[in-house]
Design a protein around this motif. Structure first.
Motif, PDB file in Angstrom:
ATOM      1  N   UNK A  50       0.837  -1.199   0.000  1.00  0.00           N
ATOM      2  CA  UNK A  50       0.000   0.000   0.000  1.00  0.00           C
ATOM      3  C   UNK A  50       0.873   1.251   0.000  1.00  0.00           C
ATOM      4  N   UNK A  51       0.496   2.213  -0.824  1.00  0.00           N
ATOM      5  CA  UNK A  51       1.192   3.492  -0.890  1.00  0.00           C
ATOM      6  C   UNK A  51       0.507   4.521   0.003  1.00  0.00           C
ATOM      7  N   UNK A  52       1.202   5.599   0.283  1.00  0.00           N
ATOM      8  CA  UNK A  52       0.681   6.614   1.200  1.00  0.00           C
ATOM      9  C   UNK A  52      -0.595   7.263   0.680  1.00  0.00           C
ATOM     10  N   UNK A  53      -0.761   7.309  -0.646  1.00  0.00           N
ATOM     11  CA  UNK A  53      -1.956   7.951  -1.199  1.00  0.00           C
ATOM     12  C   UNK A  53      -3.160   7.018  -1.269  1.00  0.00           C
ATOM     13  N   UNK A  56      -2.464   0.841  -4.322  1.00  0.00           N
ATOM     14  CA  UNK A  56      -1.815  -0.371  -3.823  1.00  0.00           C
ATOM     15  C   UNK A  56      -1.635  -1.377  -4.954  1.00  0.00           C
ATOM     16  N   UNK A  57      -0.807  -2.370  -4.660  1.00  0.00           N
ATOM     17  CA  UNK A  57      -0.675  -3.552  -5.504  1.00  0.00           C
ATOM     18  C   UNK A  57      -0.999  -4.764  -4.650  1.00  0.00           C
ATOM     19  N   UNK A  58      -1.835  -5.644  -5.184  1.00  0.00           N
ATOM     20  CA  UNK A  58      -2.203  -6.864  -4.477  1.00  0.00           C
ATOM     21  C   UNK A  58      -1.710  -8.061  -5.281  1.00  0.00           C
ATOM     22  N   UNK A  59      -0.942  -8.922  -4.633  1.00  0.00           N
ATOM     23  CA  UNK A  59      -0.486 -10.165  -5.235  1.00  0.00           C
ATOM     24  C   UNK A  59      -1.192 -11.311  -4.521  1.00  0.00           C
ATOM     25  N   UNK A  60      -1.907 -12.133  -5.277  1.00  0.00           N
ATOM     26  CA  UNK A  60      -2.707 -13.210  -4.691  1.00  0.00           C
ATOM     27  C   UNK A  60      -2.299 -14.528  -5.331  1.00  0.00           C
ATOM     28  N   UNK A  88      -5.712  -2.233 -12.795  1.00  0.00           N
ATOM     29  CA  UNK A  88      -5.379  -3.259 -13.784  1.00  0.00           C
ATOM     30  C   UNK A  88      -5.242  -4.596 -13.066  1.00  0.00           C
ATOM     31  N   UNK A  89      -5.571  -5.675 -13.775  1.00  0.00           N
ATOM     32  CA  UNK A  89      -5.386  -7.021 -13.244  1.00  0.00           C
ATOM     33  C   UNK A  89      -4.577  -7.819 -14.256  1.00  0.00           C
ATOM     34  N   UNK A  90      -3.493  -8.402 -13.787  1.00  0.00           N
ATOM     35  CA  UNK A  90      -2.633  -9.231 -14.632  1.00  0.00           C
ATOM     36  C   UNK A  90      -2.624 -10.651 -14.087  1.00  0.00           C
ATOM     37  N   UNK A  91      -2.907 -11.620 -14.952  1.00  0.00           N
ATOM     38  CA  UNK A  91      -2.850 -13.024 -14.556  1.00  0.00           C
ATOM     39  C   UNK A  91      -1.413 -13.507 -14.789  1.00  0.00           C
ATOM     40  N   UNK A  92      -0.726 -13.856 -13.713  1.00  0.00           N
ATOM     41  CA  UNK A  92       0.675 -14.239 -13.793  1.00  0.00           C
ATOM     42  C   UNK A  92       0.862 -15.734 -13.998  1.00  0.00           C
ATOM     43  N   UNK A  93      -0.040 -16.523 -13.432  1.00  0.00           N
ATOM     44  CA  UNK A  93       0.065 -17.981 -13.569  1.00  0.00           C
ATOM     45  C   UNK A  93      -1.305 -18.580 -13.292  1.00  0.00           C
ATOM     46  N   UNK A  94      -1.783 -19.439 -14.170  1.00  0.00           N
ATOM     47  CA  UNK A  94      -3.090 -20.070 -13.987  1.00  0.00           C
ATOM     48  C   UNK A  94      -3.073 -21.423 -14.668  1.00  0.00           C
ATOM     49  N   UNK A  95      -3.353 -22.478 -13.905  1.00  0.00           N
ATOM     50  CA  UNK A  95      -3.329 -23.821 -14.492  1.00  0.00           C
ATOM     51  C   UNK A  95      -4.116 -24.782 -13.614  1.00  0.00           C
ATOM     52  N   UNK A  96      -4.498 -25.895 -14.212  1.00  0.00           N
ATOM     53  CA  UNK A  96      -5.223 -26.949 -13.502  1.00  0.00           C
ATOM     54  C   UNK A  96      -4.309 -28.158 -13.349  1.00  0.00           C
ATOM     55  N   UNK A  97      -4.305 -28.708 -12.176  1.00  0.00           N
ATOM     56  CA  UNK A  97      -3.642 -29.991 -11.906  1.00  0.00           C
ATOM     57  C   UNK A  97      -4.745 -31.039 -11.813  1.00  0.00           C
ATOM     58  N   UNK A  98      -4.842 -31.901 -12.831  1.00  0.00           N
ATOM     59  CA  UNK A  98      -5.951 -32.848 -12.836  1.00  0.00           C
ATOM     60  C   UNK A  98      -5.748 -33.929 -11.780  1.00  0.00           C
ATOM     61  N   UNK A  99      -6.749 -34.793 -11.652  1.00  0.00           N
ATOM     62  CA  UNK A  99      -6.710 -35.802 -10.582  1.00  0.00           C
ATOM     63  C   UNK A  99      -5.532 -36.750 -10.721  1.00  0.00           C
ATOM     64  N   UNK A 154      -5.318   4.222  -9.146  1.00  0.00           N
ATOM     65  CA  UNK A 154      -5.986   5.389  -8.574  1.00  0.00           C
ATOM     66  C   UNK A 154      -6.717   4.931  -7.319  1.00  0.00           C
ATOM     67  N   UNK A 155      -6.419   5.482  -6.166  1.00  0.00           N
ATOM     68  CA  UNK A 155      -7.098   5.027  -4.946  1.00  0.00           C
ATOM     69  C   UNK A 155      -8.597   5.315  -5.008  1.00  0.00           C
ATOM     70  N   UNK A 156      -9.371   4.390  -4.467  1.00  0.00           N
ATOM     71  CA  UNK A 156     -10.820   4.602  -4.416  1.00  0.00           C
ATOM     72  C   UNK A 156     -11.142   5.839  -3.599  1.00  0.00           C
ATOM     73  N   UNK A 157     -10.461   5.995  -2.470  1.00  0.00           N
ATOM     74  CA  UNK A 157     -10.590   7.182  -1.627  1.00  0.00           C
ATOM     75  C   UNK A 157      -9.188   7.763  -1.472  1.00  0.00           C
ATOM     76  N   UNK A 158      -8.867   8.837  -2.163  1.00  0.00           N
ATOM     77  CA  UNK A 158      -7.501   9.368  -2.118  1.00  0.00           C
ATOM     78  C   UNK A 158      -7.034   9.623  -0.682  1.00  0.00           C
ATOM     79  N   UNK A 159      -5.859   9.062  -0.366  1.00  0.00           N
ATOM     80  CA  UNK A 159      -5.271   9.250   0.948  1.00  0.00           C
ATOM     81  C   UNK A 159      -5.667   8.210   1.972  1.00  0.00           C
TER      82      UNK A 159
END
Length: 664
Positions: A50-53, A56-60, A88-99, A154-159
């Protein structure tokens, strides 16, 4: 866990209307204790930088295991919420591991951006979208793996920064939420069910970490309030208190168009004949709720910033923020004070200790001089009442952040008369008259106002089927253009085969159509036991029925009267037979005394004996039998004896099996 989609004010609630993501599920158990939950969240780490303003960046990074066929639909695609003009949303890795352990990568064409669904069944014009990741080769036993990055440019609520994390209601393990904050920006938290690790400060940054692990969740019971009202939740915020939170909304809602000369003239013209502040407030409320349709326009910061009142008036549509802005401007034009009140609309009845957008998702109007609330987005609610989704919860006044509670409960009163005249062939004519007053009157009137002829016919047939009857019906009402006061409704029509003239027949001791005691009881007894708080609304009801039988029908059995009373419920019934006219009469009265719109499991346990008494009585039946002319005289004597017994029973104390249910 799924991301919380409750950042915007006025945004639609999940399918459960509970403030919890709709993919949540109970954790069923198979023989031997094996989990049958549709899917399991095996591990997830969410890291917010999270930035002061407030940006933020969220990595999940997460892994979901599909346990059953039902889990394919729930975990086979994943939704990431974002505002395309601000994030923006960037998909960095997405895959299925089957049974069998084989890897199946998500291809670019299996990742799509889609606009969110309509809000409260209304259209939405917005920048808010879902990025949908559709996983291939998903089957029971498979795992889906996903890593994505969301950049809130852009923050939803600046600050300011806030984040709300409700559980998925699916088995969850190794779940972590990390907030990496500037050391100069404190983070406040309400972490119920989450374990908070000691904050770590280094290099001008402070790291806050919360962990969560829960193997199973109870099924959400019928009518229960949202899980996050009483269960686990995590709310974090840089707002130090609700006063700071309210000031942000107050600043965003500043509206120079409230002084628009045309708007002021319009308000004065509408209220020209009103002589009191309450009358003016009611006139303006009725105009706004009847003429400003609900349409959400969430462009840019439109998620939390209302549009100008003059624009809303010109367009004749808007969301909750816009309704409050226009209604407030109209009130100010005629000298009636008001201010926005921020609440949760749904079944979340408690606010976290720290403020933030997430649990708060709706705005209504507070009228301080009248000491009342109004929600003009509820087009079917009479002035002076609130919809159930606004009742008995904390509201944050935008003026100074003061927290006040909306009304704890409201009652509705019903009085009905049902008259049935049975013909010798067993068919019957009927007339049902209902007089309703209180919060339910305008709701019913609004439904009737908006129904097409075909919909009304369908409703009438539903009422007959619901009473296990067949026939035809027509309806007449008091004026539907009224906006307040009681509703008088009359149903009349013909019933097919109400009595079988050729054999002994049970005749239902029916006392109502269109809701009433029976409808309330079906809700109350929707669960045999309760372990969760549930919604309960007060009512007062008197229901009377008069059934006139033809001379060739003899009454063999009369139901016994019933009585139940405790601190929460009063109920009584009376039955009478007049042998001279062959008329059967039933009277039922019921009243509740709930102190709040939310009742506890312990209170339900104390109410339940009275409900069971009501249930037995509402299933009661008269038993009738055809007689021929040769035995009619003899039958009259027997019927008189039966009547004397029934009448005596109705005026004597109820026998032990029907003694009142006393409060414990």
């Amino acid at each position: 866990m799924r991301p919380a989609h409750l950042i915007a004010l006025c945004i639609a609630l999940s399918g459960a209307a509970a403030g919890v993501h709709a993919t949540g599920t109970a954790n069923a158990t198979a023989p031997g204790g094996a989990s049958l939950a549709p899917y399991t969240n095996e591990s997830e780490t969410q890291t917010f930088t999270v930035n002061a303003d407030g940006s933020f960046t969220k990595l999940d990074t997460l892994t979901l295991r599909v346990n059953t066929e039902a889990g394919i639909a729930r975990a086979g695609q994943y939704y990431v919420w974002f505002n395309r003009e601000m994030a923006d949303v960037d998909i960095l890795d997405a895959w299925t591991e089957d049974a069998q352990g084989h890897r199946h990568d998500v291809r670019p064409e299996q990742i799509r951006d889609v606009q969110e669904l309509g809000s409260f069944d209304a259209p939405m014009f917005q920048d808010v979208q879902d990025k949908v990741i559709v996983f291939p080769a998903v089957e029971p036993g498979a795992r889906v793996h996903l890593t994505y990055r969301k950049t809130q440019r852009v923050p939803v609520v600046p600050g300011w920064f806030s984040d709300f994390t409700p559980p998925d209601l699916a088995p969850t393990h190794n779940f972590r939420v990390i907030y990496d904050m500037p050391a100069s920006v404190p983070l406040y938290a309400d972490a119920r069910g989450f374990t908070a690790l000691p904050p770590q400060t280094s290099g001008g940054r402070t790291r806050y970490e919360f962990r969560y692990d829960k193997a199973s969740f109870q099924r959400l019971e019928y009518g229960s309030v949202s899980y996050v009202s009483y269960g686990d939740r995590l709310m974090v915020s840089t707002f130090p208190d609700y006063a700071a939170f309210a000031s942000v909304y107050r600043a965003s809602a500043a509206d120079p168009s409230a002084q628009d000369a045309a708007l002021i003239a319009f308000a004065k013209r509408l209220t020209d004949h009103d002589t009191t502040p309450r009358a003016k407030a009611q006139t303006l409320y009725d105009w706004v709720r009847r003429n400003i349709r609900y349409v959400a326009i969430n462009i840019g910061r439109g998620e939390i910033v209302p549009h100008h009142a003059a624009d809303v008036l010109a367009n004749r549509y808007g969301d909750c923020k816009d309704h409050v802005a226009l209604y407030g401007a109209l009130l100010a034009a005629v000298g009636v004070k008001s201010e926005p009140a921020l609440i949760n609309s749904g079944t979340v009845y408690t606010l976290p200790d720290v403020p933030g957008f997430g649990v708060i998702n709706h705005v209504i109007t507070w009228l301080p001089d009248l000491q009342m609330f109004a929600d003009s987005t509820a087009g079917n609610i009479e002035f002076g009442f609130l919809p159930a989704t606004d009742m008995d919860r904390m509201a944050v006044l935008a003026g100074d952040g003061t927290r006040v509670r909306t009304p704890a409960t409201a009652s509705t009163t019903r009085e009905s008369d049902l008259d049935i005249t049975v013909a010798p062939d067993g068919s019957a004519r009927f007339t049902f008259r209902l007089h309703a007053d209180g919060w339910a009157a305008e709701q019913t009137r609004s439904v009737l106002r908006l129904q097409t002829p075909a919909q009304r016919e369908e409703s009438l047939q539903w009422e007959l089927r619901n009473a296990n009857l067949r026939g035809t019906a027509s309806i007449a009402t008091s004026p539907l253009d009224a906006t307040s006061g009681p509703l008088v409704l009359t149903l009349s029509g013909q019933l097919d085969s109400f009595v079988d003239p050729g054999m002994t027949t049970p005749v239902p001791a029916l006392t109502s159509f269109v809701g009433g005691l029976d409808a309330n009881l079906r809700y109350w007894l929707g669960e045999p036991r309760r372990t969760q708080p549930f919604v309960c609304r007060n009512f007062v009801s008197t229901e009377r029925t008069r059934i006139t039988l033809p001379p060739g029908i003899r009454v063999l059995d009369v139901p016994a009267p019933q009585h139940a009373e405790n601190a929460y419920v009063e109920f009584s019934s009376q039955y009478a037979l007049d042998p001279a006219t062959n008329v059967l009469r039933v009277t039922r009265t019921g009243r509740t005394h709930f102190a709040s719109d939310v009742c506890t499991p312990d209170e339900f346990a104390r109410m339940q004996p009275a409900f069971e008494t009501m249930s037995r009585d509402l299933r009661a039946q008269w038993i009738v039998k055809p007689v021929d002319n040769a035995t009619a005289a003899t039958s009259a004597t027997a019927t008189a004896a039966t009547t004397a017994t029934a009448t005596a029973a109705s005026t004597q104390p109820v026998h032990a099996a029907n003694t009142p249910v006393n409060a414990q």
